[in-house]
Design a protein around this motif. Structure first.
Motif, PDB file in Angstrom:
ATOM      1  N   SER A   1      -8.585   3.608  -6.297  1.00  0.00           N
ATOM      2  CA  SER A   1      -8.427   2.578  -7.328  1.00  0.00           C
ATOM      3  C   SER A   1      -9.094   3.035  -8.613  1.00  0.00           C
ATOM      4  CB  SER A   1      -9.040   1.249  -6.870  1.00  0.00           C
ATOM      5  OG  SER A   1     -10.439   1.381  -6.653  1.00  0.00           O
TER       6      SER A   1
ATOM      7  N   ARG B   1       3.171   0.065 -13.040  1.00  0.00           N
ATOM      8  CA  ARG B   1       1.730  -0.165 -12.918  1.00  0.00           C
ATOM      9  C   ARG B   1       1.408  -1.600 -12.530  1.00  0.00           C
ATOM     10  NH1 ARG B   1      -2.898  -0.740 -16.665  1.00  0.00           N
ATOM     11  NH2 ARG B   1      -4.625   0.496 -15.832  1.00  0.00           N
TER      12      ARG B   1
ATOM     13  N   LEU C   1       4.786   5.786 -11.070  1.00  0.00           N
ATOM     14  CA  LEU C   1       3.684   4.864 -10.791  1.00  0.00           C
ATOM     15  C   LEU C   1       3.207   4.189 -12.073  1.00  0.00           C
ATOM     16  CD1 LEU C   1       1.596   6.938  -8.210  1.00  0.00           C
ATOM     17  CD2 LEU C   1       3.072   4.980  -7.737  1.00  0.00           C
TER      18      LEU C   1
ATOM     19  N   THR D   1      -4.308   3.669  -6.977  1.00  0.00           N
ATOM     20  CA  THR D   1      -3.884   5.018  -7.350  1.00  0.00           C
ATOM     21  C   THR D   1      -3.461   5.772  -6.095  1.00  0.00           C
ATOM     22  OG1 THR D   1      -6.124   5.922  -7.150  1.00  0.00           O
ATOM     23  CG2 THR D   1      -5.462   5.061  -9.310  1.00  0.00           C
TER      24      THR D   1
ATOM     25  N   LEU E   1       1.039  -2.276  -8.991  1.00  0.00           N
ATOM     26  CA  LEU E   1      -0.100  -1.628  -8.338  1.00  0.00           C
ATOM     27  C   LEU E   1      -1.418  -2.318  -8.661  1.00  0.00           C
ATOM     28  CD1 LEU E   1       0.885   2.110  -8.984  1.00  0.00           C
ATOM     29  CD2 LEU E   1       1.326   0.727  -6.946  1.00  0.00           C
TER      30      LEU E   1
ATOM     31  N   TYR F   1      -6.500  -1.022 -10.608  1.00  0.00           N
ATOM     32  CA  TYR F   1      -5.159  -0.666 -10.139  1.00  0.00           C
ATOM     33  C   TYR F   1      -5.258   0.372  -9.016  1.00  0.00           C
ATOM     34  CZ  TYR F   1      -3.298  -3.001 -14.289  1.00  0.00           C
ATOM     35  OH  TYR F   1      -2.970  -3.929 -15.243  1.00  0.00           O
TER      36      TYR F   1
ATOM     37  N   THR G   1       0.813  -1.205   0.000  1.00  0.00           N
ATOM     38  CA  THR G   1       0.000   0.000   0.000  1.00  0.00           C
ATOM     39  C   THR G   1       0.850   1.259   0.000  1.00  0.00           C
ATOM     40  OG1 THR G   1      -0.101  -0.063   2.414  1.00  0.00           O
ATOM     41  CG2 THR G   1      -1.882  -1.116   1.201  1.00  0.00           C
TER      42      THR G   1
ATOM     43  N   ALA H   1       3.696   1.501  -1.645  1.00  0.00           N
ATOM     44  CA  ALA H   1       4.412   1.546  -2.920  1.00  0.00           C
ATOM     45  C   ALA H   1       5.832   2.056  -2.770  1.00  0.00           C
ATOM     46  CB  ALA H   1       3.667   2.424  -3.913  1.00  0.00           C
TER      47      ALA H   1
END
Length: 206
Positions: free
Chosen positions: A145, A181, A177, A151, A184, A149, A96, A98
């Motif tokens: 999201s 991708r 990001l 965001t 994610l 994916y 979460t 990232a």
């Protein structure tokens, strides 16, 4: 003579500002979360897995999608588990915070990371190297999201203890990001994620 004095003052002020900025960059910021004892972390990681399994259980026809709420301690423990920080049987977690989406060229080495939730904001903090020096990077924002994916709409970005205006880094962050991708992508059982009342809320896909 006056111009010389003015130039001198500007030079000293510029040097002083640079020294202060360097100090703030290298200074360790206040942690966004506290370490967990191994036994507590293992229990939180197990709780994380059990809640995620609820989303993987097919819902009854006509029933509302399942919803689970995860604490920052559970998410932090799952991240530590996935990184092999302590031995447990399950080895699955979602990222979460990232951490690999740091704004830097190439793939930075992440040595440590922490997450926390405050209201509807997610805070991620990780230790990486910049110019050969260990530097803490803190990223905060709204999780969401889109099209399966995750965001992130950033609200704060810090290098060390130095605040960097989000407007200066958002384009680079969104590009990073987009480049990562695949990392994610939400699990097939998850339809939506968000942070609400200090917890990560995950909703089962219809």
């Amino acid at each position: 003579m006056k111009k010389w004095h003015l130039d001198r003052i500007i030079s000293i002020a510029t040097l002083l500002t640079s020294v202060i900025a360097l100090y703030l960059v290298l200074k360790k910021p206040a942690p966004v979360s506290q370490p967990q004892a191994p036994a507590v972390a293992a229990a939180n990681a197990q709780s994380f897995q059990e809640k995620i399994q609820q989303l993987e259980t097919p819902k009854d026809p006509g029933a509302a999608p399942a919803e689970v709420r995860l604490t920052s301690e559970e998410v932090s423990a799952a991240l530590a588990q996935a990184a092999g920080a302590f031995p447990v049987s399950a080895q699955q977690a979602i990222s979460t915070s990232a951490p690999d989406a740091a704004i830097a060229a190439g793939a930075p080495e992440v040595k440590d990371y922490k997450v926390s939730f405050d209201g509807d904001i997610a805070h991620g903090q990780f230790l990486t190297q910049i110019g050969g020096k260990d530097v803490w990077v803190t990223l905060s924002g709204h999780l969401g999201s889109k099209d399966g994916y995750a965001t992130l709409d950033p609200t704060e970005f810090k290098v060390g203890d130095l605040n960097v205006p989000v407007s200066l880094v958002n384009d680079a962050l969104q590009k990073r990001l987009a480049e990562q991708r695949d990392q994610l992508k939400l699990p097939d059982s998850v339809g939506d994620i968000k942070v609400q009342n200090g917890e990560l809320v995950m909703t089962q896909k219809n």
